[in-house]
Design a protein around this motif. Sequence first.
Motif, mmCIF file in Angstrom:
data_model
loop_
_atom_site.group_PDB
_atom_site.id
_atom_site.type_symbol
_atom_site.label_atom_id
_atom_site.label_comp_id
_atom_site.label_asym_id
_atom_site.label_seq_id
_atom_site.Cartn_x
_atom_site.Cartn_y
_atom_site.Cartn_z
ATOM 1 N N ALA A 1 -4.891 81.731 -73.708
ATOM 2 C CA ALA A 1 -4.424 81.078 -72.487
ATOM 3 C C ALA A 1 -4.770 79.585 -72.488
ATOM 4 C CB ALA A 1 -5.033 81.760 -71.268
ATOM 5 N N GLU A 2 -5.973 79.255 -72.946
ATOM 6 C CA GLU A 2 -6.371 77.833 -72.971
ATOM 7 C C GLU A 2 -5.522 77.037 -73.949
ATOM 8 O OE1 GLU A 2 -11.101 78.354 -71.823
ATOM 9 O OE2 GLU A 2 -10.461 78.439 -73.904
ATOM 10 N N ASN A 3 -5.166 77.675 -75.075
ATOM 11 C CA ASN A 3 -4.274 77.010 -76.022
ATOM 12 C C ASN A 3 -2.923 76.721 -75.376
ATOM 13 O OD1 ASN A 3 -4.843 76.504 -79.070
ATOM 14 N ND2 ASN A 3 -6.087 78.284 -78.552
ATOM 15 N N VAL A 4 -2.380 77.727 -74.717
ATOM 16 C CA VAL A 4 -1.057 77.548 -74.103
ATOM 17 C C VAL A 4 -1.119 76.490 -73.002
ATOM 18 C CG1 VAL A 4 0.767 78.702 -72.799
ATOM 19 C CG2 VAL A 4 -0.362 79.894 -74.668
ATOM 20 N N GLY A 5 -2.232 76.463 -72.273
ATOM 21 C CA GLY A 5 -2.344 75.522 -71.164
ATOM 22 C C GLY A 5 -2.780 74.126 -71.569
ATOM 23 N N PHE A 6 -2.969 73.903 -72.866
ATOM 24 C CA PHE A 6 -3.536 72.631 -73.324
ATOM 25 C C PHE A 6 -2.691 71.423 -72.892
ATOM 26 C CE2 PHE A 6 -4.241 69.247 -76.450
ATOM 27 C CZ PHE A 6 -5.614 69.173 -76.453
ATOM 28 N N GLY A 7 -1.392 71.506 -73.145
ATOM 29 C CA GLY A 7 -0.510 70.372 -72.827
ATOM 30 C C GLY A 7 -0.530 70.008 -71.348
ATOM 31 N N PRO A 8 -0.235 70.967 -70.471
ATOM 32 C CA PRO A 8 -0.290 70.664 -69.036
ATOM 33 C C PRO A 8 -1.655 70.142 -68.597
ATOM 34 C CG PRO A 8 0.796 72.772 -69.399
ATOM 35 C CD PRO A 8 0.307 72.311 -70.737
ATOM 36 N N ARG A 9 -2.724 70.710 -69.174
ATOM 37 C CA ARG A 9 -4.070 70.276 -68.788
ATOM 38 C C ARG A 9 -4.280 68.814 -69.173
ATOM 39 N NH1 ARG A 9 -9.185 72.748 -71.592
ATOM 40 N NH2 ARG A 9 -10.853 71.597 -70.573
ATOM 41 N N MET A 10 -3.850 68.446 -70.376
ATOM 42 C CA MET A 10 -3.999 67.057 -70.799
ATOM 43 C C MET A 10 -3.165 66.142 -69.906
ATOM 44 S SD MET A 10 -6.135 67.204 -73.263
ATOM 45 C CE MET A 10 -6.830 68.662 -72.496
ATOM 46 N N GLY A 11 -2.041 66.681 -69.399
ATOM 47 C CA GLY A 11 -1.185 65.882 -68.541
ATOM 48 C C GLY A 11 -1.662 65.815 -67.109
ATOM 49 N N GLY A 12 -2.788 66.457 -66.808
ATOM 50 C CA GLY A 12 -3.379 66.349 -65.479
ATOM 51 C C GLY A 12 -2.824 67.334 -64.462
ATOM 52 N N ALA A 13 -2.215 68.444 -64.934
ATOM 53 C CA ALA A 13 -1.721 69.459 -63.991
ATOM 54 C C ALA A 13 -2.902 70.128 -63.286
ATOM 55 C CB ALA A 13 -0.900 70.501 -64.740
ATOM 56 N N THR A 14 -2.657 70.651 -62.099
ATOM 57 C CA THR A 14 -3.729 71.341 -61.376
ATOM 58 C C THR A 14 -3.964 72.711 -61.993
ATOM 59 O OG1 THR A 14 -2.250 72.450 -59.846
ATOM 60 C CG2 THR A 14 -2.974 70.232 -59.243
ATOM 61 N N ARG A 15 -5.140 73.273 -61.682
ATOM 62 C CA ARG A 15 -5.481 74.597 -62.192
ATOM 63 C C ARG A 15 -4.401 75.625 -61.873
ATOM 64 N NH1 ARG A 15 -10.884 76.270 -63.321
ATOM 65 N NH2 ARG A 15 -12.172 74.411 -63.535
ATOM 66 N N ALA A 16 -3.920 75.588 -60.619
ATOM 67 C CA ALA A 16 -2.932 76.582 -60.188
ATOM 68 C C ALA A 16 -1.644 76.425 -60.987
ATOM 69 C CB ALA A 16 -2.663 76.430 -58.696
ATOM 70 N N GLU A 17 -1.216 75.183 -61.158
ATOM 71 C CA GLU A 17 0.008 74.937 -61.944
ATOM 72 C C GLU A 17 -0.144 75.471 -63.359
ATOM 73 O OE1 GLU A 17 1.264 70.718 -59.769
ATOM 74 O OE2 GLU A 17 0.206 70.725 -61.682
ATOM 75 N N ILE A 18 -1.307 75.143 -63.968
ATOM 76 C CA ILE A 18 -1.543 75.578 -65.345
ATOM 77 C C ILE A 18 -1.522 77.097 -65.412
ATOM 78 C CG2 ILE A 18 -3.187 75.594 -67.246
ATOM 79 C CD1 ILE A 18 -4.194 72.879 -66.250
ATOM 80 N N ALA A 19 -2.241 77.740 -64.473
ATOM 81 C CA ALA A 19 -2.334 79.198 -64.510
ATOM 82 C C ALA A 19 -0.949 79.828 -64.391
ATOM 83 C CB ALA A 19 -3.246 79.690 -63.395
ATOM 84 N N ALA A 20 -0.137 79.290 -63.496
ATOM 85 C CA ALA A 20 1.203 79.852 -63.299
ATOM 86 C C ALA A 20 2.033 79.718 -64.568
ATOM 87 C CB ALA A 20 1.890 79.142 -62.138
ATOM 88 N N LYS A 21 2.003 78.508 -65.154
ATOM 89 C CA LYS A 21 2.809 78.255 -66.341
ATOM 90 C C LYS A 21 2.332 79.121 -67.513
ATOM 91 C CE LYS A 21 5.069 74.326 -67.128
ATOM 92 N NZ LYS A 21 5.191 72.873 -67.063
ATOM 93 N N VAL A 22 1.013 79.180 -67.690
ATOM 94 C CA VAL A 22 0.457 79.953 -68.805
ATOM 95 C C VAL A 22 0.793 81.433 -68.651
ATOM 96 C CG1 VAL A 22 -1.697 80.747 -69.838
ATOM 97 C CG2 VAL A 22 -1.377 78.323 -69.323
ATOM 98 N N GLY A 23 0.645 81.941 -67.426
ATOM 99 C CA GLY A 23 0.945 83.343 -67.176
ATOM 100 C C GLY A 23 2.393 83.652 -67.533
#
Lengths: 267, 302
Positions: free
Chosen positions: A95-117
């Motif tokens: 999950a952290e790998n998949v969320g890496f890009g959005p996280r680097m781009g400053g997405a919120t936790r909720a956004e990242i979780a939704a996208k990764v899921g």
Amino acid sequence: MNGLVIDDVSMIFTLPDGGEVHALQNVSLHLEPGELMAVLGPSGCGKTTLLNIIAGFLAPTAGQVHLNGRQVTGPHKERGMVFQQGALFEWMTAAENVGFGPRMGGATRAEIAAKVGHLLDVVALREFADEPVYRLSGGMQQRVALARCLANDPDVILMDEPLGALDALTREKMQGLVLKLWKDTGKTIVLITHSVEEALFLGERLVVMAPRPGRIHKAFALPFADQGVEGDTRAIKIQPDFIATREEILTMIWEMEEEIMGGGNTG
Amino acid sequence: MADRKQPSKLAVWLGVADNPFTRQKTVKFGDASAVNSGRLWSVATVAALLFAWWAVTRWGLLDPIFWPPLDGGLYPWDNPARARPGVVDRFASLVVEGYRNVPLWEHVWTSVRRVLLGVLCGALAGIPLGFAMGLNSVARGLLDPVVEFIRPIPPLALIPLVILWLGIDEAAKTFLLFLAALFIMLIAARAGVSSVRISKVHAAYSLGASKPQVLRYVILPNALPEIFTGLRTSMGVCWGTLVAAELVAADQGVGSMMMVAKNFLQTDVVVIGIILIGVIGFTIEMLMRALEVWLIPWKGKG
Ligand SMILES: Nc1ncnc2c1ncn2[C@@H]1O[C@H](COP(=O)(O)OP(=O)(O)O)[C@@H](O)[C@H]1O
Ligand SMILES: [Mg+2]
């Protein structure tokens, strides 16, 4: 001009001993948005070099690459990359790998979780979300890599033999997944492979490259990728059409190698 | 197959019977993984050493000035001048009463604390410098001659200079250990940076990471296994260096305890010191390995 434009690109590597390698010579290509192009060729013909130039990791010796009218000068999230293997971050979970890009781009936790899921569902890895990636099989790792790339919603996806390290069965399943993702997302995809069958099955267009110097040998338009989206993988691969084209291309590559070898011997 | 007799767990542990892994192999000579633990022989070695010690004590074969008795009660002579308390009794009294008014644990803790402090300081300075050398050509150029020059110098060779600069107090020892750890950590961190697979860095940039983000989320975690190996090495080297430094000059610590004991011909204390140094060094190594498995489970799995 819209889409991906590769304009007369040449790449000459200078070796430490002063020698030169002509990895690419006058390569020009144009991909419309949403096209899937397979690049086929023997090892050493400059496929990876071409992809690295499009990705912006290498500056070509001559020529330019433009995406949607902007010149490529370095890596950017508009051009995502899927490597053969070993490019996942092994210190992170799937999950952290998949969320890496959005996280680097400053997405919120909720956004990242939704996208990764969502993306883990797409690649059918929901229950492996919290596994460290080194515990996943090769096929699963490549699905994580695909999902990681998609998480940034890039315009172009560059794949350098993404299925090359997988066993034959997993590979076949993954080909279906790549086709499905292509159709569902409408991304422009450049896919490098050294499997003729894979190139035929996945490529809407096929470019065959020749080595020393690396250049485009022949380009084809192919009907099978569109069928593959609908139909059954196995059925397509045993169609007389598919087999005939495969033999044609194999013969062509044989002749090309013969020509080069012969040229090398007499020259 | 059912009639194949299963060896007992004890026999497998001792290495006198094949374990489930080695059992299925037919080619064993030349295959290092097929060699059993041979723990029976380890037990025998320890027992033989203890027995030899007991025997030379019992029969009065060694002058206690050169090697202490295992236990004073075993001693064959009645001569009170030569009878000594023996290592076991001495150890008990060191634990309870201490040595020269300092409890044994305090000697040990003093030494361990010095090592931890030295390694900590060395890591705090060495890791950023190593990263700078791995990532930046100016830093690499500036530091390379210094690193390459000092790298082959054993830290012990710096003791005279450090004493000239800082005397023999606590600061001198910390500084010496700092130097010993600094270069190990610097080289480890630089190696960690260089070991990153370029495709991981490329992937991070393609995913939109900035340079600081690549450093924080890719280069640093990727270098952690090497950094940890560096920490382990520094601990070992600093432990050895410190004991030597304490032998030269100190009022507390395991090394100084041994040096004082030597002056009073208390061979038993000296031997206890040697055993303690070995046990502590071994414990540090084991703790670091356990910590590594716990903190860096991805080591070697990239
Ligand atoms: N960084 C480099 N320096 C020198 N030569 C290189 C470098 N990268 C690739 N080459 C050479 O360029 C040619 C094309 O390489 P590459 O693009 O990796 O081929 P492919 O991916 O098709 O196997 C090869 O002859 C290779 O040795
Ligand atoms: Mg390649």
